[in-house]
Write a protein that holds these residues in place. Structure first.
Motif, PDB file in Angstrom:
ATOM      1  N   ARG A 149      43.703   5.687  -2.890  1.00  0.00           N
ATOM      2  CA  ARG A 149      42.707   5.100  -1.999  1.00  0.00           C
ATOM      3  C   ARG A 149      42.704   5.781  -0.631  1.00  0.00           C
ATOM      4  N   HIS A 163      40.558   8.146   1.502  1.00  0.00           N
ATOM      5  CA  HIS A 163      39.217   8.703   1.609  1.00  0.00           C
ATOM      6  C   HIS A 163      39.125   9.788   2.679  1.00  0.00           C
ATOM      7  N   THR A 196      35.577  11.705   2.201  1.00  0.00           N
ATOM      8  CA  THR A 196      34.700  11.340   1.093  1.00  0.00           C
ATOM      9  C   THR A 196      34.158   9.936   1.335  1.00  0.00           C
TER      10      THR A 196
END
Length: 362
Positions: A151, A153, A173
């Motif tokens: 998790r 990003h 992202t």
């Protein structure tokens, strides 16, 4: 007393260290050229001489010996560079041991600092705060899978071996397939990449995959992107030089991009304003983190610590520890330290007086 310096003749670092020796009333240091070390040429170190290992510098001939022929500005070749560099360090360490030289920076310490993966592991094992890492990433596809599983990003993707943010990617992202990579690596003729003084962005999956794919064969270090504190709309971090275990010099690096390196458009910030934002307790804790990071490299008289200051001004993480992180011309030591009023090189010369030089650790 005459220092010996392994460096590149004419390099700015060598000149500044020589000036520091002269200001202390010492003889001009004897320079042993990296070019000779890497070629396997014979060199000698005077018995008992204090020895400083400095950066190979920005020299095309030295770069060719380290990475092979090619454009010195090219991105890549880090694995070959590291193998040649550490072989050179081994030669220097052997010569120092034979001469009984008193080393100011340990060859093994330098080797660890120039492998971002090993450096991160050493710091983490000692309890020094560092960003979370994703070890063992070998490809773009694996990078995206590991980011999703953790998790994460936002990450920094760094070549395992390198400096000056060469090839470093600040990767973000977002849902819907959006992606943004910020880097100083620019596409070059022939399909490769070259280091640029201008930060740019890539915003398609294909572009980012190509860039990461170009870097991956030489090894990657991937770590969580730490949101940084900011002043005046510019994010910041600190370069803190630690000499003889004491944080002695500090410079604030600010930027409007994720890269705070001064040669990439970063600017020196107001240290007083940063200290005020941290409060004196926070400032003391920041310096303590830097001292703890330096203590992980006990054979090195000096290291440069890149300290990330988290949003909120109370949390810190060490981004990198630099073996040659003292090139801060005109910056004098922090008040109350042994380096007060001295530049980084003069402070090291003073700290390396014979009674203070540690025994050879090679």
């Amino acid at each position: 007393m005459t220092f010996a310096v392994v460096g590149t003749p004419g390099d700015r670092r060598v000149g500044l260290f020589a000036a520091a020796c002269r200001s202390a009333g010492l003889a001009e240091p004897r320079v042993i050229a990296w070019r000779d070390v890497l070629r396997g040429a014979a060199f000698e170190i005077a018995p008992g001489a204090p020895l400083r290992i400095d950066s190979p510098g920005e020299d095309a001939a030295v770069d060719a010996l380290l990475r092979g022929p090619g454009d010195p500005a090219r991105v890549g070749g880090g694995a070959r560079w590291y193998a040649a560099f550490t072989a050179g360090l081994d030669r220097i360490a052997g010569a120092a041991a034979r001469a009984g030289a008193r080393t100011l920076n340990d060859a093994d310490d330098i080797a660890v600092m120039f492998d971002k993966r090993r450096c991160h592991e050493r710091l983490a094992a000692a309890g020094v705060p560092v960003p979370d890492a994703l070890p063992g990433v070998t490809s773009y596809g694996e990078l995206r899978e590991r980011m999703a599983a953790a998790r994460m990003h936002r990450v920094f993707v760094k070549p395992a071996h390198g400096s000056s943010a060469a090839g470093v990617i600040a990767l973000q992202t977002a849902p819907g397939g959006r992606i943004r990579a910020t880097t100083s690596a620019a596409r070059a003729a022939g399909g490769g990449y070259a280091n640029s003084l201008r930060v740019r962005t890539y915003e398609t999956e294909a572009e980012v995959a190509h860039l990461v794919g170009a870097l991956a064969p030489d090894g990657l270090h991937v770590e969580r992107w730490v949101p940084k504190a900011a002043l005046g709309g510019r994010v910041l971090d600190l370069r803190v030089v630690v000499i003889a275990g004491e944080p002695s010099h500090a410079v604030v690096r600010t930027s409007r991009s994720p890269m705070t390196n001064l040669h990439l458009g970063g600017a020196r910030g107001d240290l007083g304003a940063v200290r005020e934002a941290m409060g004196e307790d926070g400032w003391r804790r920041a310096l303590d983190v830097c001292a703890r990071a330096a203590a992980c490299f006990p054979g090195s008289l000096m290291v440069g610590v890149d300290l990330l200051v988290r949003i909120g001004w109370r949390g810190f993480a060490v981004g990198e520890v630099n073996a040659f992180g003292d090139l801060l011309p005109g910056l004098t030591g922090l008040p109350g330290t042994a380096a007060e009023g001295l530049d980084t090189y003069t402070a090291q010369v003073r700290a390396a007086l014979p009674e203070k030089i540690p025994a050879c650790t090679t």
